[in-house]
Design an enzyme around this catalytic site. Structure first.
Site, PDB file in Angstrom:
ATOM      1  N   SER A  60       0.803  -1.370   0.059  1.00  9.77           N
ATOM      2  CA  SER A  60       0.027  -0.026   0.064  1.00  9.77           C
ATOM      3  C   SER A  60       0.780   1.453   0.032  1.00  9.77           C
ATOM      4  CB  SER A  60      -1.109  -0.115   1.073  1.00  9.77           C
ATOM      5  OG  SER A  60      -1.652  -1.054   1.184  1.00  9.77           O
ATOM      6  N   ALA A  64      -0.024   5.902  -1.253  1.00  2.65           N
ATOM      7  CA  ALA A  64      -0.222   6.790  -0.161  1.00  2.65           C
ATOM      8  C   ALA A  64      -0.279   8.217  -0.735  1.00  2.65           C
ATOM      9  CB  ALA A  64       0.818   6.718   1.100  1.00  2.65           C
ATOM     10  N   GLN A  65      -1.334   8.870  -0.724  1.00  3.57           N
ATOM     11  CA  GLN A  65      -1.567  10.202  -1.297  1.00  3.57           C
ATOM     12  C   GLN A  65      -1.053  11.612  -0.459  1.00  3.57           C
ATOM     13  OE1 GLN A  65      -5.440  10.498  -2.938  1.00  3.57           O
ATOM     14  NE2 GLN A  65      -5.260   8.725  -4.416  1.00  3.57           N
ATOM     15  N   GLY A  66      -1.597  11.190   0.585  1.00  2.00           N
ATOM     16  CA  GLY A  66      -1.685  12.794   1.530  1.00  2.00           C
ATOM     17  C   GLY A  66      -0.445  13.103   1.987  1.00  2.00           C
ATOM     18  N   GLU A 148      -5.253  17.639   6.831  1.00  2.00           N
ATOM     19  CA  GLU A 148      -6.020  16.647   6.524  1.00  2.00           C
ATOM     20  C   GLU A 148      -6.840  16.395   7.749  1.00  2.00           C
ATOM     21  OE1 GLU A 148      -4.216  13.325   4.369  1.00  2.00           O
ATOM     22  OE2 GLU A 148      -2.277  14.044   4.796  1.00  2.00           O
ATOM     23  N   ASP A 239      -1.489 -11.090   6.348  1.00  2.00           N
ATOM     24  CA  ASP A 239      -0.432 -12.190   6.588  1.00  2.00           C
ATOM     25  C   ASP A 239       0.501 -12.032   7.617  1.00  2.00           C
ATOM     26  OD1 ASP A 239      -1.495 -12.713   3.906  1.00  2.00           O
ATOM     27  OD2 ASP A 239       0.630 -12.363   3.108  1.00  2.00           O
ATOM     28  N   HIS A 260     -11.791   4.382   4.955  1.00  2.35           N
ATOM     29  CA  HIS A 260     -11.476   5.748   4.637  1.00  2.35           C
ATOM     30  C   HIS A 260     -12.774   6.167   3.994  1.00  2.35           C
ATOM     31  CE1 HIS A 260     -10.103   9.118   2.388  1.00  2.35           C
ATOM     32  NE2 HIS A 260      -8.480   9.078   3.019  1.00  2.35           N
ATOM     33  N   ARG A 306     -11.736  10.391  10.711  1.00  4.64           N
ATOM     34  CA  ARG A 306     -12.373   9.754   9.486  1.00  4.64           C
ATOM     35  C   ARG A 306     -13.468   8.757  10.092  1.00  4.64           C
ATOM     36  NH1 ARG A 306      -6.543   7.696   6.835  1.00  4.64           N
ATOM     37  NH2 ARG A 306      -6.174   9.806   5.667  1.00  4.64           N
ATOM     38  N   HIS A 363      -9.335   0.799   4.694  1.00  3.95           N
ATOM     39  CA  HIS A 363      -8.202   1.546   4.070  1.00  3.95           C
ATOM     40  C   HIS A 363      -6.833   1.010   5.110  1.00  3.95           C
ATOM     41  CE1 HIS A 363      -5.856   4.607   2.708  1.00  3.95           C
ATOM     42  NE2 HIS A 363      -5.807   5.617   3.900  1.00  3.95           N
ATOM     43  N   ARG A 398      -6.653   6.124  13.552  1.00  4.72           N
ATOM     44  CA  ARG A 398      -5.695   6.672  12.979  1.00  4.72           C
ATOM     45  C   ARG A 398      -5.903   8.083  12.549  1.00  4.72           C
ATOM     46  NH1 ARG A 398      -3.432   7.444   8.184  1.00  4.72           N
ATOM     47  NH2 ARG A 398      -4.357   5.787   7.095  1.00  4.72           N
ATOM     48  N   LEU A 404       2.531   7.077   7.509  1.00 10.93           N
ATOM     49  CA  LEU A 404       3.938   7.055   6.760  1.00 10.93           C
ATOM     50  C   LEU A 404       4.704   7.656   8.052  1.00 10.93           C
ATOM     51  CD1 LEU A 404       3.337   8.901   3.538  1.00 10.93           C
ATOM     52  CD2 LEU A 404       3.153   6.552   4.043  1.00 10.93           C
TER      53      LEU A 404
END
Length: 541
Positions: A60, A64-66, A148, A239, A260, A306, A363, A398, A404
């Site tokens: 993933s 990650a965009q933000g 955000e 996993d 999300h 969120r 998400h 979160r 990140l």
């Protein structure tokens, strides 16, 4: 914006008679695993197990965009970052873990710049390739920050809306000369007679390989691939949790799955993510009749935590809302949000001219394998960092862009602990895991059924009866399947069912609604659950 090509992957490790050896085995090739790898001393031999595409968007992290949350702005501080994190965590954050992250995140932004990361600056332009020893006090305040959900001020360091792709580009380059890459999926962790983890049994395209290691790190990411709608890759099947529990390690808070709020409402399992930074820049959420339904529901409206936004969207007809980013203007969308602008257009929507339909999607897994603040699990020889780990940082939910930050802060802390306490030798690898007989032809259909079951029974809205029925079906599947055969798909299904059982089991026990866990039959936060973490410590097999 896609991550630039970085050439070929790291070399494969030497394999002799189905065995390989190393000092440190890292399972997972996302941000946390690779940052841990580049933070280890150069003299250590490191193998990274990667079940993704070589050099491609494995895991993933590249999606990650933000951004990466760090208190760098003139109106921000580690204390303010900590307070926002604790509010988003809804009463379950470990304040010590929060303090560690908020104090240490800024120094890792500088380290990423030293490694060559290119990040946005104020007033256009960018900064990257900073020489080692550069004064952070002069450089870091020049970085452009996005706001955000859950953030009182702009706090997310970014590269437009493709921050994860940029950080992964840099870390792949930095890691390539220092690690060996073993393509494959881990069937089980290896343990010596005393119960310490001594490596892993890996199924590769060329057959099984037993990897003998002085220490093993789980950096396997999340479990969004267990749900019918997700922003994660298909192979995000939890996993690491399944492997850890099978080895006797404790897991914690696994009932908390973050959905999300703004996945693009299109058909199929994968949902294209419309970053929260759009709302930070001024985009708004509307009901079908045009009403901004979050105004008056929360002081921060569309920038509420969120779980608040996701629940409000689910209460709309068909669980869908409409995101309006037209007010940002075409130039802002082109320069600051090229990934979402282009991605939405590929699905037939134009963010610059129209409202687009959005719906919550699985998400991020908030809980995970319990660790201390240095990545140590409850089992000797086994460490964990990133999304698979539960440090206590996130609590019940979160805060945006802390993922990140967590990957680099605790990835580095895990590397420091490893460097200081690696044993001189390792114990016995133990026997290879049992393998099922034959190969199933219905694995893809069972995966589809698992996603549907988890979405209806353990999705963003839950209740006791649905959770009980889901638990019963999962137990039946596990009994029916037995040991997986020699195929990655069967191993992934096996791990997915085991992780699903962990999530559902904890969700049945938490009889309240809090953070990423919503029980319709217990719709209120219960003070009796304040500070209570659900932890499972299985008996050593």
């Amino acid at each position: 914006m896609n991550a630039p090509s970085i050439g070929g992957p790291p070399p494969a490790p030497p394999i002799d008679g189905g065995r390989a050896t190393c000092d440190v085995l890292i399972i997972g090739a996302g941000l946390a695993g690779l940052y841990a790898a580049v933070s280890l001393p150069d003299h250590l031999d490191v193998i990274v197990v990667d079940k993704g595409v070589p050099g491609g968007d494995s895991g993933s992290s590249p999606w990650a965009q933000g951004g990466l949350a760090a208190a760098l702005g003139p109106d921000d501080s580690p204390a303010a970052h900590a307070e926002d994190t604790i509010i988003a965590g809804d009463g379950l954050c470990d304040p010590v873990a929060v303090d560690v992250l908020t104090r240490e995140a800024p120094q890792h932004v500088l380290r990423l710049l030293e490694l060559g990361a290119v990040l946005d600056r104020h007033h256009g332009g960018d900064v990257g390739g900073v020489p080692v020893g550069t004064e952070a006090a002069e450089l870091l305040p020049t970085l452009s920050l996005a706001r955000e959900g859950g953030q009182r001020v702009a706090r997310s360091v970014r590269r437009a809306d493709a921050t994860g792709a940029e950080l992964m580009r840099v870390l792949r380059l930095a890691a390539a000369p220092r690690v060996s890459r073993l393509a494959g999926i881990v069937r089980s962790l290896a343990r010596d007679p005393a119960g310490s983890v001594t490596g892993a049994h890996v199924l590769t395209p060329d057959g099984p390989v037993a990897v003998h290691a002085r220490a093993t790190v789980l950096a396997t990411g999340g479990c969004g691939g267990l749900f019918a709608a997700t922003t994660n890759p298909d192979n995000a099947t939890g996993d690491g949790l399944a492997l850890a529990v099978a080895a006797g390690a404790a897991v914690r808070d696994v009932e908390f799955v973050q959905f999300h709020p703004t996945g693009l409402a299109v058909s199929g399992t994968w949902r294209f993510l419309l970053t929260e930074a759009l709302r930070g820049a001024g985009a708004t959420l509307h009901a079908e009749d045009g009403t901004r339904f979050l105004v008056g529901r929360h002081p921060d409206a569309e920038l509420a935590p969120r779980h608040v936004v996701a629940k409000a969207i689910l209460e709309q007809p068909d669980g869908t809302a409409w995101l309006d980013a037209t007010g940002l203007g075409h130039d802002v969308l082109v320069h600051e949000f090229p990934t979402v602008l282009g991605g939405a257009r590929q699905h037939g929507f134009d963010l610059a001219t129209e409202r687009v339909p959005v719906t919550p999607a699985a998400h991020y897994h908030v809980g995970g394998v319990r660790t201390d603040l240095h990545g140590r699990t409850s089992v000797l020889g086994l460490y964990a960092c990133g999304e698979v780990a539960s440090t206590g940082l996130h609590g019940a939910n979160r805060m945006a862009s802390n993922s990140l930050s967590e990957a680099v802060v605790f990835g580095a802390r895990t590397a420091r602990a490893l460097a200081e306490e690696l044993p001189d030798a390792v114990g016995d690898l133990g026997p290879a895991p049992p393998v099922g007989t034959g190969s199933r032809s219905d694995v893809a259909e069972l995966r589809r059924q698992l996603r549907a079951l988890m979405s209806t029974g353990a999705g963003p809205v839950r209740d006791g009866a649905a959770l009980a029925a889901t638990a019963s079906q999962l137990a039946a599947w596990r009994t029916e399947l037995g040991h997986p055969g020699e195929s990655p798909e069967e191993i992934e299904l096996h791990h997915g069912i085991r992780t699903s059982e962990l999530i559902v089991g904890s969700a049945r026990l938490r009889t309240e609604s809090r953070g990423g866990h919503w029980r319709e039959d217990h719709p209120h936060r219960d003070p009796a659950w304040d500070g209570v973490h659900l932890e499972r410590t299985p008996a050593t097999p």
